[in-house]
Design a protein around this motif. Sequence first.
Motif, mmCIF file in Angstrom:
data_model
loop_
_atom_site.group_PDB
_atom_site.id
_atom_site.type_symbol
_atom_site.label_atom_id
_atom_site.label_comp_id
_atom_site.label_asym_id
_atom_site.label_seq_id
_atom_site.Cartn_x
_atom_site.Cartn_y
_atom_site.Cartn_z
ATOM 1 N N CYS A 68 0.838 -1.206 0.000
ATOM 2 C CA CYS A 68 0.000 0.000 0.000
ATOM 3 C C CYS A 68 0.874 1.257 0.000
ATOM 4 N N ARG A 69 1.915 1.230 0.817
ATOM 5 C CA ARG A 69 2.831 2.379 0.870
ATOM 6 C C ARG A 69 3.626 2.503 -0.418
ATOM 7 N N MET A 70 3.927 1.356 -1.058
ATOM 8 C CA MET A 70 4.682 1.386 -2.313
ATOM 9 C C MET A 70 3.856 1.951 -3.468
ATOM 10 N N VAL A 71 2.550 1.667 -3.516
ATOM 11 C CA VAL A 71 1.727 2.104 -4.641
ATOM 12 C C VAL A 71 1.267 3.559 -4.487
ATOM 13 N N SER A 72 1.337 4.110 -3.297
ATOM 14 C CA SER A 72 0.845 5.466 -3.069
ATOM 15 C C SER A 72 1.494 6.520 -3.985
ATOM 16 N N PRO A 73 2.823 6.544 -4.138
ATOM 17 C CA PRO A 73 3.417 7.521 -5.057
ATOM 18 C C PRO A 73 2.965 7.324 -6.504
ATOM 19 N N ALA A 74 2.788 6.073 -6.918
ATOM 20 C CA ALA A 74 2.323 5.806 -8.281
ATOM 21 C C ALA A 74 0.901 6.331 -8.471
ATOM 22 N N LEU A 75 0.067 6.163 -7.464
ATOM 23 C CA LEU A 75 -1.308 6.681 -7.542
ATOM 24 C C LEU A 75 -1.308 8.204 -7.647
ATOM 25 N N GLU A 76 -0.475 8.850 -6.861
ATOM 26 C CA GLU A 76 -0.394 10.308 -6.916
ATOM 27 C C GLU A 76 0.155 10.773 -8.264
ATOM 28 N N GLN A 77 1.098 10.019 -8.824
ATOM 29 C CA GLN A 77 1.630 10.345 -10.156
ATOM 30 C C GLN A 77 0.523 10.246 -11.200
ATOM 31 N N VAL A 78 -0.272 9.183 -11.158
ATOM 32 C CA VAL A 78 -1.368 9.010 -12.115
ATOM 33 C C VAL A 78 -2.409 10.114 -11.926
ATOM 34 N N ALA A 79 -2.713 10.454 -10.679
ATOM 35 C CA ALA A 79 -3.672 11.539 -10.420
ATOM 36 C C ALA A 79 -3.163 12.864 -10.995
ATOM 37 N N THR A 80 -1.861 13.079 -10.942
ATOM 38 C CA THR A 80 -1.271 14.292 -11.505
ATOM 39 C C THR A 80 -1.319 14.260 -13.029
ATOM 40 N N GLU A 81 -0.967 13.112 -13.609
ATOM 41 C CA GLU A 81 -0.980 12.980 -15.069
ATOM 42 C C GLU A 81 -2.394 13.101 -15.644
ATOM 43 N N LEU A 82 -3.382 12.666 -14.894
ATOM 44 C CA LEU A 82 -4.774 12.690 -15.372
ATOM 45 C C LEU A 82 -5.594 13.776 -14.674
ATOM 46 N N ALA A 83 -4.921 14.844 -14.251
ATOM 47 C CA ALA A 83 -5.610 15.954 -13.582
ATOM 48 C C ALA A 83 -6.757 16.466 -14.447
ATOM 49 N N GLY A 84 -7.894 16.657 -13.825
ATOM 50 C CA GLY A 84 -9.075 17.119 -14.540
ATOM 51 C C GLY A 84 -9.927 15.981 -15.078
ATOM 52 N N ARG A 85 -9.387 14.745 -15.029
ATOM 53 C CA ARG A 85 -10.129 13.578 -15.535
ATOM 54 C C ARG A 85 -10.512 12.600 -14.440
ATOM 55 N N ALA A 126 -0.433 -3.858 -6.149
ATOM 56 C CA ALA A 126 0.290 -2.596 -6.283
ATOM 57 C C ALA A 126 1.067 -2.558 -7.595
ATOM 58 N N PRO A 127 0.387 -2.258 -8.711
ATOM 59 C CA PRO A 127 1.099 -2.207 -9.993
ATOM 60 C C PRO A 127 2.004 -0.973 -10.078
ATOM 61 N N PRO A 128 3.017 -1.022 -10.928
ATOM 62 C CA PRO A 128 3.859 0.162 -11.136
ATOM 63 C C PRO A 128 3.058 1.258 -11.847
ATOM 64 N N ALA A 129 3.556 2.462 -11.781
ATOM 65 C CA ALA A 129 2.840 3.618 -12.324
ATOM 66 C C ALA A 129 2.417 3.453 -13.788
ATOM 67 N N PRO A 130 3.285 2.966 -14.704
ATOM 68 C CA PRO A 130 2.840 2.827 -16.098
ATOM 69 C C PRO A 130 1.655 1.875 -16.256
ATOM 70 N N ALA A 131 1.681 0.744 -15.553
ATOM 71 C CA ALA A 131 0.570 -0.214 -15.642
ATOM 72 C C ALA A 131 -0.689 0.368 -15.013
ATOM 73 N N LEU A 132 -0.527 1.082 -13.926
ATOM 74 C CA LEU A 132 -1.661 1.721 -13.260
ATOM 75 C C LEU A 132 -2.286 2.780 -14.165
ATOM 76 N N HIS A 133 -1.437 3.581 -14.787
ATOM 77 C CA HIS A 133 -1.917 4.617 -15.710
ATOM 78 C C HIS A 133 -2.690 3.968 -16.864
ATOM 79 N N GLN A 134 -2.146 2.902 -17.430
ATOM 80 C CA GLN A 134 -2.797 2.215 -18.545
ATOM 81 C C GLN A 134 -4.147 1.636 -18.114
ATOM 82 N N TRP A 135 -4.219 1.044 -16.923
ATOM 83 C CA TRP A 135 -5.469 0.487 -16.403
ATOM 84 C C TRP A 135 -6.531 1.572 -16.245
#
Length: 158
Positions: A68-85, A126-135
């Motif tokens: 959970c702690r490992m995926v948190s930065p990836a989630l925040e990165q995806v939230a930043t990349e998809l801001a407004g969506r 806890a997928p890595p950021a690229p896989a999370l973004h794609q999902w």
Amino acid sequence: MTGSTVRCTNYSRANRVPATVQGRPRCGSCRTPLPWIAEAGYADSAPVAEQAGLRVLVDLWATWCGPCRMVSPALEQVATELAGRIKLVKADIDQSPALAGRFEVQAVPTLLILDHGRTLARQAGAPPAPALHQWVEHTLADRVHPDGPPRRLRQSTT
């Protein structure tokens, strides 16, 4: 229910983003969409996660959970990349066990994508950021119409 302070990607200006707001948060200076990250518990999950005007990525996590702690930065990165969506909502299941029950959480982290309270997609792990973004992108695109009903529940075990 807490909001966050985020920096605009254009001007690095700090903006306060409340947990609930009408519309989508934008920078006070340049109107660029801002990442929307909030925390919620069972009592405030409806206004924070289920009544948002855009899709919500829910992170059901626990403080004792390493992944959970490992995926948190990836989630925040995806939230930043998809801001407004999308809106990212984090919920600690130890603080809100009824919320874990409501969403039938059997493992943490469990990630959900909600549309007005309806589960569009679910993923454990806890997928890595690229896989999370794609999902997330795939789930957002997998719609009959932007305002229409979801086609189907998409499950993933990555």
